[in-house]
Design a protein around this motif. Structure first.
Motif, PDB file in Angstrom:
ATOM      1  N   ASN A  12       1.116  10.621  -7.277  1.00  0.00           N
ATOM      2  CA  ASN A  12       2.428  10.040  -6.940  1.00  0.00           C
ATOM      3  C   ASN A  12       2.246   8.718  -6.194  1.00  0.00           C
ATOM      4  OD1 ASN A  12       3.712  12.378  -8.009  1.00  0.00           O
ATOM      5  ND2 ASN A  12       3.431  13.429  -6.053  1.00  0.00           N
ATOM      6  N   ILE A  13       1.363   7.888  -6.718  1.00  0.00           N
ATOM      7  CA  ILE A  13       1.040   6.607  -6.087  1.00  0.00           C
ATOM      8  C   ILE A  13       1.946   5.525  -6.664  1.00  0.00           C
ATOM      9  CG2 ILE A  13      -0.786   4.937  -5.604  1.00  0.00           C
ATOM     10  CD1 ILE A  13      -2.787   7.205  -6.462  1.00  0.00           C
ATOM     11  N   TRP A  14       2.652   4.831  -5.787  1.00  0.00           N
ATOM     12  CA  TRP A  14       3.550   3.762  -6.218  1.00  0.00           C
ATOM     13  C   TRP A  14       3.261   2.494  -5.417  1.00  0.00           C
ATOM     14  CZ3 TRP A  14       7.403   4.025 -10.012  1.00  0.00           C
ATOM     15  CH2 TRP A  14       7.598   5.286 -10.572  1.00  0.00           C
ATOM     16  N   LEU A  15       3.264   1.373  -6.109  1.00  0.00           N
ATOM     17  CA  LEU A  15       3.138   0.048  -5.503  1.00  0.00           C
ATOM     18  C   LEU A  15       4.503  -0.613  -5.554  1.00  0.00           C
ATOM     19  CD1 LEU A  15       1.576  -2.567  -4.591  1.00  0.00           C
ATOM     20  CD2 LEU A  15       1.183  -2.990  -7.042  1.00  0.00           C
ATOM     21  N   GLU A  16       5.006  -1.053  -4.404  1.00  0.00           N
ATOM     22  CA  GLU A  16       6.359  -1.605  -4.330  1.00  0.00           C
ATOM     23  C   GLU A  16       6.351  -2.942  -3.603  1.00  0.00           C
ATOM     24  OE1 GLU A  16      10.893  -0.371  -2.950  1.00  0.00           O
ATOM     25  OE2 GLU A  16       9.192   0.867  -2.322  1.00  0.00           O
ATOM     26  N   GLY A  17       7.097  -3.891  -4.141  1.00  0.00           N
ATOM     27  CA  GLY A  17       7.239  -5.193  -3.496  1.00  0.00           C
ATOM     28  C   GLY A  17       8.102  -6.114  -4.336  1.00  0.00           C
ATOM     29  N   PRO A  18       8.317  -7.344  -3.874  1.00  0.00           N
ATOM     30  CA  PRO A  18       9.153  -8.291  -4.616  1.00  0.00           C
ATOM     31  C   PRO A  18       8.436  -8.839  -5.843  1.00  0.00           C
ATOM     32  CG  PRO A  18       8.193  -9.357  -2.701  1.00  0.00           C
ATOM     33  CD  PRO A  18       7.822  -7.897  -2.610  1.00  0.00           C
ATOM     34  N   VAL A  66      -0.048  -8.951   3.246  1.00  0.00           N
ATOM     35  CA  VAL A  66      -0.958  -9.812   2.493  1.00  0.00           C
ATOM     36  C   VAL A  66      -0.573 -11.257   2.778  1.00  0.00           C
ATOM     37  CG1 VAL A  66      -1.436  -8.111   0.697  1.00  0.00           C
ATOM     38  CG2 VAL A  66       0.529  -9.640   0.437  1.00  0.00           C
ATOM     39  N   LYS A  67      -1.369 -12.179   2.314  1.00  0.00           N
ATOM     40  CA  LYS A  67      -1.131 -13.582   2.625  1.00  0.00           C
ATOM     41  C   LYS A  67       0.237 -14.050   2.136  1.00  0.00           C
ATOM     42  CE  LYS A  67      -3.892 -17.817   2.790  1.00  0.00           C
ATOM     43  NZ  LYS A  67      -5.159 -18.460   2.340  1.00  0.00           N
ATOM     44  N   GLY A  68       0.715 -13.460   1.025  1.00  0.00           N
ATOM     45  CA  GLY A  68       1.976 -13.889   0.439  1.00  0.00           C
ATOM     46  C   GLY A  68       3.173 -13.027   0.774  1.00  0.00           C
ATOM     47  N   GLY A  69       3.043 -12.055   1.693  1.00  0.00           N
ATOM     48  CA  GLY A  69       4.191 -11.224   2.049  1.00  0.00           C
ATOM     49  C   GLY A  69       3.797  -9.803   2.384  1.00  0.00           C
ATOM     50  N   GLN A  70       4.624  -8.849   1.971  1.00  0.00           N
ATOM     51  CA  GLN A  70       4.386  -7.442   2.285  1.00  0.00           C
ATOM     52  C   GLN A  70       4.551  -6.568   1.052  1.00  0.00           C
ATOM     53  OE1 GLN A  70       7.112  -6.608   5.589  1.00  0.00           O
ATOM     54  NE2 GLN A  70       5.391  -6.729   7.020  1.00  0.00           N
ATOM     55  N   LEU A  71       3.716  -5.545   0.957  1.00  0.00           N
ATOM     56  CA  LEU A  71       3.777  -4.548  -0.097  1.00  0.00           C
ATOM     57  C   LEU A  71       3.801  -3.166   0.540  1.00  0.00           C
ATOM     58  CD1 LEU A  71       1.039  -6.132  -2.385  1.00  0.00           C
ATOM     59  CD2 LEU A  71       3.472  -5.962  -2.984  1.00  0.00           C
ATOM     60  N   ASP A  72       4.364  -2.194  -0.165  1.00  0.00           N
ATOM     61  CA  ASP A  72       4.376  -0.812   0.307  1.00  0.00           C
ATOM     62  C   ASP A  72       3.653   0.076  -0.694  1.00  0.00           C
ATOM     63  OD1 ASP A  72       5.812  -1.155   2.705  1.00  0.00           O
ATOM     64  OD2 ASP A  72       7.702  -1.210   1.607  1.00  0.00           O
ATOM     65  N   ILE A  73       2.809   0.954  -0.177  1.00  0.00           N
ATOM     66  CA  ILE A  73       2.075   1.915  -0.997  1.00  0.00           C
ATOM     67  C   ILE A  73       2.582   3.313  -0.665  1.00  0.00           C
ATOM     68  CG2 ILE A  73      -0.187   2.738  -1.707  1.00  0.00           C
ATOM     69  CD1 ILE A  73       0.330  -0.329  -2.095  1.00  0.00           C
ATOM     70  N   HIS A  74       3.128   3.993  -1.662  1.00  0.00           N
ATOM     71  CA  HIS A  74       3.599   5.365  -1.514  1.00  0.00           C
ATOM     72  C   HIS A  74       2.548   6.294  -2.122  1.00  0.00           C
ATOM     73  CE1 HIS A  74       7.763   3.763  -0.803  1.00  0.00           C
ATOM     74  NE2 HIS A  74       7.303   2.810  -1.601  1.00  0.00           N
ATOM     75  N   PHE A  75       2.349   7.468  -1.526  1.00  0.00           N
ATOM     76  CA  PHE A  75       1.264   8.331  -1.987  1.00  0.00           C
ATOM     77  C   PHE A  75       1.485   9.783  -1.572  1.00  0.00           C
ATOM     78  CE2 PHE A  75       0.388   7.300   2.327  1.00  0.00           C
ATOM     79  CZ  PHE A  75      -0.150   8.458   2.863  1.00  0.00           C
ATOM     80  N   THR A  76       0.795  10.681  -2.288  1.00  0.00           N
ATOM     81  CA  THR A  76       0.676  12.081  -1.909  1.00  0.00           C
ATOM     82  C   THR A  76      -0.779  12.480  -2.096  1.00  0.00           C
ATOM     83  OG1 THR A  76       2.925  12.573  -2.676  1.00  0.00           O
ATOM     84  CG2 THR A  76       1.444  14.449  -2.358  1.00  0.00           C
ATOM     85  N   ALA A  77      -1.361  13.129  -1.114  1.00  0.00           N
ATOM     86  CA  ALA A  77      -2.758  13.565  -1.206  1.00  0.00           C
ATOM     87  C   ALA A  77      -2.865  14.806  -2.077  1.00  0.00           C
ATOM     88  CB  ALA A  77      -3.319  13.843   0.179  1.00  0.00           C
ATOM     89  N   LYS A  78      -3.907  14.858  -2.905  1.00  0.00           N
ATOM     90  CA  LYS A  78      -4.227  16.064  -3.658  1.00  0.00           C
ATOM     91  C   LYS A  78      -5.037  17.007  -2.768  1.00  0.00           C
ATOM     92  CE  LYS A  78      -4.447  14.070  -8.321  1.00  0.00           C
ATOM     93  NZ  LYS A  78      -5.321  13.901  -9.519  1.00  0.00           N
TER      94      LYS A  78
END
Length: 262
Positions: free
Chosen positions: A243-249, A223-235
């Motif tokens: 099991n969706i997680w948003l991770e970043g600073p 993204v314009k301000g850095g990086q994010l990680d999206i964790h997931f599992t498909a149903k």
């Protein structure tokens, strides 16, 4: 005099106020509109009151700069970091209450993770996607290096006949590499491009997972301000994830005092 803190998550910036004792008595919407303004106020992409909850460790009462309310992913991550600073969270894991229900949160050494919700699967609008992740997101994939102005494009979708009443966030996605995308977001409530959008990064990550038939894993989102990680599992149902997680600073910037009588 009201003490406030400023935090940012990948450039998504927020004013945070500790209202644990319920001492804030002013009109919240008017207060938010005044102090989120970048020229005559403090300036931010939203304002968060941290309050007691009878359902969780704390409640995040979030407002967009125009005074409207929605769920905010990056704001939630900043709220977890701020609540830990205040001592309302005693360890590295927490549960908190938001406008769309209960969320889990976790502080790592350098990031904050929050559990996200997906609602109603994926809707297809032509070749585009529409996904609810606590806030509504319209998603368009653009060709590499294709020039599309996110502000102009975002307004075209946000104020279209379908969305003009309730609004929607609008995202442009470019595929950079395997499991790696870049996202630009026009946010309703801000009515402009923001440096990041947590619910938007999540929605775009899920659209990429669906598009590429991924069952589980992590999507890196620039993204314009850095990086994010999206964790997931498909149903088992196509287009639905868990099991969706948003991770970043989530970073403290500064604190100050508001004299709201001026």
């Amino acid at each position: 005099m009201i003490e406030f803190y400023k935090y940012q998550g990948t450039g998504n910036d927020f004013i945070l106020i500790d209202n644990w004792n319920g001492s804030f008595v002013a009109d919240k919407q008017q207060f938010v509109q005044k102090w989120c303004e970048r020229r005559f106020g403090i300036g931010s992409d939203g304002l968060i009151f941290i309050e007691k909850s009878d359902k969780a460790d704390f409640k995040m009462d979030f407002y967009n700069p125009d005074g409207s309310q929605s769920f905010c992913g990056n704001g939630s991550r900043c709220a977890v970091a701020f609540s830990h600073h205040l001592g309302h969270i005693k360890n590295k894991k927490t549960v908190f209450e938001a406008i769309d229900g209960i969320h889990e949160g976790e502080l790592t050494e350098s990031t904050v993770k929050i559990a996200m919700h997906q609602y109603d699967g994926i809707e297809f609008i032509g070749n585009d996607y529409f996904i609810q992740t606590g806030s509504p997101h319209y998603i368009h994939y653009k060709d590499k290096n294709q020039a599309i102005d996110i502000y102009e494009y975002g307004q075209t979708i946000r104020y279209s006949n379908r969305f003009k009443e309730l609004g929607t966030n609008v995202n442009l996605v470019e595929i950079l590499d395997k499991n790696h995308i870049a996202v630009e977001t026009y946010e309703r409530g801000v009515e402009a491009e923001t440096f990041a959008c947590g619910t938007g990064a999540t929605a775009c990550g899920l659209s990429y997972a669906y598009k590429n038939k991924l069952n589980a894993g992590k999507i890196r989102v620039d993204v314009k301000g850095g990086q994010l990680d999206i964790h997931f599992t498909a149903k088992s149902s196509p287009g639905e994830f868990e099991n969706i997680w948003l991770e970043g600073p989530a970073k403290y910037v500064f604190k100050g005092v508001i004299d709201d009588n001026n």
